[in-house]
Design a protein around this motif. Structure first.
Motif, PDB file in Angstrom:
ATOM      1  N   ILE A 197      -1.878   7.817  -7.153  1.00 18.75           N
ATOM      2  CA  ILE A 197      -1.566   6.541  -6.502  1.00 18.75           C
ATOM      3  C   ILE A 197      -0.394   5.918  -7.248  1.00 18.75           C
ATOM      4  CG2 ILE A 197      -2.452   4.286  -5.801  1.00 18.75           C
ATOM      5  CD1 ILE A 197      -3.921   6.682  -4.515  1.00 18.75           C
ATOM      6  N   ASP A 198       0.761   5.919  -6.603  1.00 20.50           N
ATOM      7  CA  ASP A 198       1.951   5.333  -7.221  1.00 20.50           C
ATOM      8  C   ASP A 198       2.574   4.323  -6.258  1.00 20.50           C
ATOM      9  OD1 ASP A 198       3.119   6.998  -5.309  1.00 20.50           O
ATOM     10  OD2 ASP A 198       3.917   8.406  -6.771  1.00 20.50           O
ATOM     11  N   MET A 256      -0.833  -3.002 -10.403  1.00 24.22           N
ATOM     12  CA  MET A 256       0.120  -2.659  -9.355  1.00 24.22           C
ATOM     13  C   MET A 256      -0.589  -2.563  -8.000  1.00 24.22           C
ATOM     14  SD  MET A 256       2.383   0.775  -8.721  1.00 24.22           S
ATOM     15  CE  MET A 256       0.911   1.720  -8.563  1.00 24.22           C
ATOM     16  N   ILE A 257      -1.748  -1.914  -7.974  1.00 24.44           N
ATOM     17  CA  ILE A 257      -2.482  -1.747  -6.718  1.00 24.44           C
ATOM     18  C   ILE A 257      -2.876  -3.100  -6.148  1.00 24.44           C
ATOM     19  CG2 ILE A 257      -4.627  -0.847  -5.718  1.00 24.44           C
ATOM     20  CD1 ILE A 257      -4.372   1.503  -7.762  1.00 24.44           C
ATOM     21  N   LEU A 301       3.702   5.673  -2.793  1.00 27.61           N
ATOM     22  CA  LEU A 301       2.622   5.887  -1.826  1.00 27.61           C
ATOM     23  C   LEU A 301       2.144   4.550  -1.264  1.00 27.61           C
ATOM     24  CD1 LEU A 301       0.661   7.857  -0.414  1.00 27.61           C
ATOM     25  CD2 LEU A 301      -0.892   7.499  -2.346  1.00 27.61           C
ATOM     26  N   LEU A 302       1.943   3.568  -2.130  1.00 29.26           N
ATOM     27  CA  LEU A 302       1.477   2.260  -1.671  1.00 29.26           C
ATOM     28  C   LEU A 302       2.472   1.598  -0.717  1.00 29.26           C
ATOM     29  CD1 LEU A 302      -0.024   0.941  -5.018  1.00 29.26           C
ATOM     30  CD2 LEU A 302      -1.295   1.663  -2.991  1.00 29.26           C
ATOM     31  N   GLU A 303       3.747   1.736  -1.001  1.00 25.79           N
ATOM     32  CA  GLU A 303       4.766   1.160  -0.113  1.00 25.79           C
ATOM     33  C   GLU A 303       4.804   1.863   1.235  1.00 25.79           C
ATOM     34  OE1 GLU A 303       8.253   1.445  -2.564  1.00 25.79           O
ATOM     35  OE2 GLU A 303       7.874  -0.508  -3.519  1.00 25.79           O
ATOM     36  N   SER A 304       4.412   3.127   1.275  1.00 31.20           N
ATOM     37  CA  SER A 304       4.454   3.885   2.530  1.00 31.20           C
ATOM     38  C   SER A 304       3.209   3.677   3.396  1.00 31.20           C
ATOM     39  CB  SER A 304       4.648   5.374   2.248  1.00 31.20           C
ATOM     40  OG  SER A 304       3.494   5.914   1.628  1.00 31.20           O
ATOM     41  N   LEU A 305       2.215   2.948   2.897  1.00 36.15           N
ATOM     42  CA  LEU A 305       0.973   2.721   3.647  1.00 36.15           C
ATOM     43  C   LEU A 305       0.769   1.218   3.882  1.00 36.15           C
ATOM     44  CD1 LEU A 305      -1.310   5.219   1.691  1.00 36.15           C
ATOM     45  CD2 LEU A 305      -0.205   5.597   3.906  1.00 36.15           C
ATOM     46  N   PRO A 306       1.385   0.669   4.942  1.00 32.41           N
ATOM     47  CA  PRO A 306       1.341  -0.788   5.145  1.00 32.41           C
ATOM     48  C   PRO A 306      -0.039  -1.343   5.485  1.00 32.41           C
ATOM     49  CG  PRO A 306       2.327   0.295   7.045  1.00 32.41           C
ATOM     50  CD  PRO A 306       2.134   1.349   5.996  1.00 32.41           C
ATOM     51  N   ASN A 307      -0.943  -0.536   6.012  1.00 32.45           N
ATOM     52  CA  ASN A 307      -2.268  -1.015   6.410  1.00 32.45           C
ATOM     53  C   ASN A 307      -3.375  -0.604   5.437  1.00 32.45           C
ATOM     54  OD1 ASN A 307      -1.226  -2.231   8.754  1.00 32.45           O
ATOM     55  ND2 ASN A 307      -1.297  -0.277   9.828  1.00 32.45           N
ATOM     56  N   VAL A 321     -16.343   7.555 -12.193  1.00 30.45           N
ATOM     57  CA  VAL A 321     -16.762   6.344 -12.883  1.00 30.45           C
ATOM     58  C   VAL A 321     -15.553   5.527 -13.334  1.00 30.45           C
ATOM     59  CG1 VAL A 321     -17.954   5.473 -14.930  1.00 30.45           C
ATOM     60  CG2 VAL A 321     -18.929   7.370 -13.627  1.00 30.45           C
ATOM     61  N   GLY A 322     -14.638   6.169 -14.040  1.00 34.02           N
ATOM     62  CA  GLY A 322     -13.502   5.464 -14.618  1.00 34.02           C
ATOM     63  C   GLY A 322     -12.372   5.240 -13.641  1.00 34.02           C
ATOM     64  N   VAL A 323     -11.558   4.243 -13.960  1.00 29.03           N
ATOM     65  CA  VAL A 323     -10.369   3.962 -13.152  1.00 29.03           C
ATOM     66  C   VAL A 323      -9.125   3.908 -14.045  1.00 29.03           C
ATOM     67  CG1 VAL A 323     -11.549   2.810 -11.233  1.00 29.03           C
ATOM     68  CG2 VAL A 323     -10.880   1.484 -13.237  1.00 29.03           C
ATOM     69  N   ASP A 324      -9.200   4.532 -15.217  1.00 29.43           N
ATOM     70  CA  ASP A 324      -8.073   4.515 -16.156  1.00 29.43           C
ATOM     71  C   ASP A 324      -6.815   5.155 -15.575  1.00 29.43           C
ATOM     72  OD1 ASP A 324      -9.911   3.421 -17.823  1.00 29.43           O
ATOM     73  OD2 ASP A 324     -10.084   5.138 -19.153  1.00 29.43           O
ATOM     74  N   HIS A 325      -6.985   6.075 -14.649  1.00 28.84           N
ATOM     75  CA  HIS A 325      -5.848   6.767 -14.058  1.00 28.84           C
ATOM     76  C   HIS A 325      -5.163   5.951 -12.954  1.00 28.84           C
ATOM     77  CE1 HIS A 325      -9.365   7.672 -11.645  1.00 28.84           C
ATOM     78  NE2 HIS A 325      -8.551   7.927 -10.638  1.00 28.84           N
ATOM     79  N   LEU A 326      -5.709   4.781 -12.651  1.00 29.22           N
ATOM     80  CA  LEU A 326      -5.139   3.919 -11.618  1.00 29.22           C
ATOM     81  C   LEU A 326      -4.518   2.681 -12.251  1.00 29.22           C
ATOM     82  CD1 LEU A 326      -8.110   4.060  -9.074  1.00 29.22           C
ATOM     83  CD2 LEU A 326      -5.956   5.324  -8.944  1.00 29.22           C
ATOM     84  N   ASP A 327      -3.343   2.315 -11.761  1.00 27.49           N
ATOM     85  CA  ASP A 327      -2.682   1.092 -12.220  1.00 27.49           C
ATOM     86  C   ASP A 327      -3.230  -0.063 -11.383  1.00 27.49           C
ATOM     87  OD1 ASP A 327      -0.991  -1.008 -12.870  1.00 27.49           O
ATOM     88  OD2 ASP A 327       0.837   0.218 -12.815  1.00 27.49           O
ATOM     89  N   LEU A 328      -4.307  -0.658 -11.854  1.00 28.14           N
ATOM     90  CA  LEU A 328      -5.011  -1.682 -11.079  1.00 28.14           C
ATOM     91  C   LEU A 328      -4.145  -2.902 -10.790  1.00 28.14           C
ATOM     92  CD1 LEU A 328      -8.514  -1.500 -12.801  1.00 28.14           C
ATOM     93  CD2 LEU A 328      -7.767  -0.408 -10.682  1.00 28.14           C
TER      94      LEU A 328
END
Length: 185
Positions: free
Chosen positions: A63-64, A91-92, A67-73, A82-89
């Protein structure tokens, strides 16, 4: 509900080395129109508006910002672990997207594995298993370590218990099991 009426979820792939397990993909298909990353990249303009969620399995897809900019909805990113360390919370969340995970999903099995590993190391099960496969021609007689101790009543066991795994232990069962091996009734 027809497949087109179902909300769309983006996954990396189904099966293979890094894809979602096939049984899990079948479950997702009951509730979502499943779109793989390959399908998405092959027809980005049509697919981008349909996708409302991303299912992250074993840290994939990545999730970068692109990708987030390309998914408007996009509304939610579901993380299977369990963990979310690999996600930039941060930014998301700046995109107004929520993140979910499964915080207690593996606490009990992890506690059980901890107990099993403690017992396996005390009884040297790994070495015994190796000897079992090597067969009697490899060793003459039973190696000494297999009969050093008859029981574990004088042995001391310990576990470092921390966080959710600590709370996941069934203390009446597991503590009694530990105390029994310590020779206390």
């Amino acid at each position: 509900m027809a497949e087109e009426e179902l909300p769309a979820v983006l996954i990396l792939d189904i099966g293979g080395t890094h894809g979602v397990l096939e049984d899990l993909a079948a479950l997702l298909k009951k509730h979502f129109h499943v779109i793989t990353m390959k399908e998405f990249l092959g027809n980005k303009e049509e697919m981008r508006k349909k996708i409302q969620s991303v299912f992250v399995f074993e840290c994939r897809p990545t999730i970068d910002r692109e990708l987030l900019e390309s998914l408007p909805n996009l509304k939610v990113i579901g993380n299977s672990g369990v963990g979310v360390d690999h996600l930039d919370l941060k930014m998301i969340s700046s995109f107004g997207v929520k993140v979910t995970n499964t915080p207690h999903a593996v606490a009990d099995p992890t506690a059980d594995i901890g107990m099993a590993l403690m017992l396996a190391s005390a009884r040297r099960l790994v070495e015994g298993n190796v000897l079992n496969f090597l067969g009697p021609s490899y060793f003459f007689g039973i190696p000494r370590f297999c009969y050093d101790k008859d029981d574990l009543s004088e042995s001391i066991f310990g576990m470092i218990l921390y966080g959710k795994i600590f709370r996941g232990l069934n203390f009446q069962r597991d503590l009694l099991l530990c105390l029994t091996f310590l020779g206390q009734q």
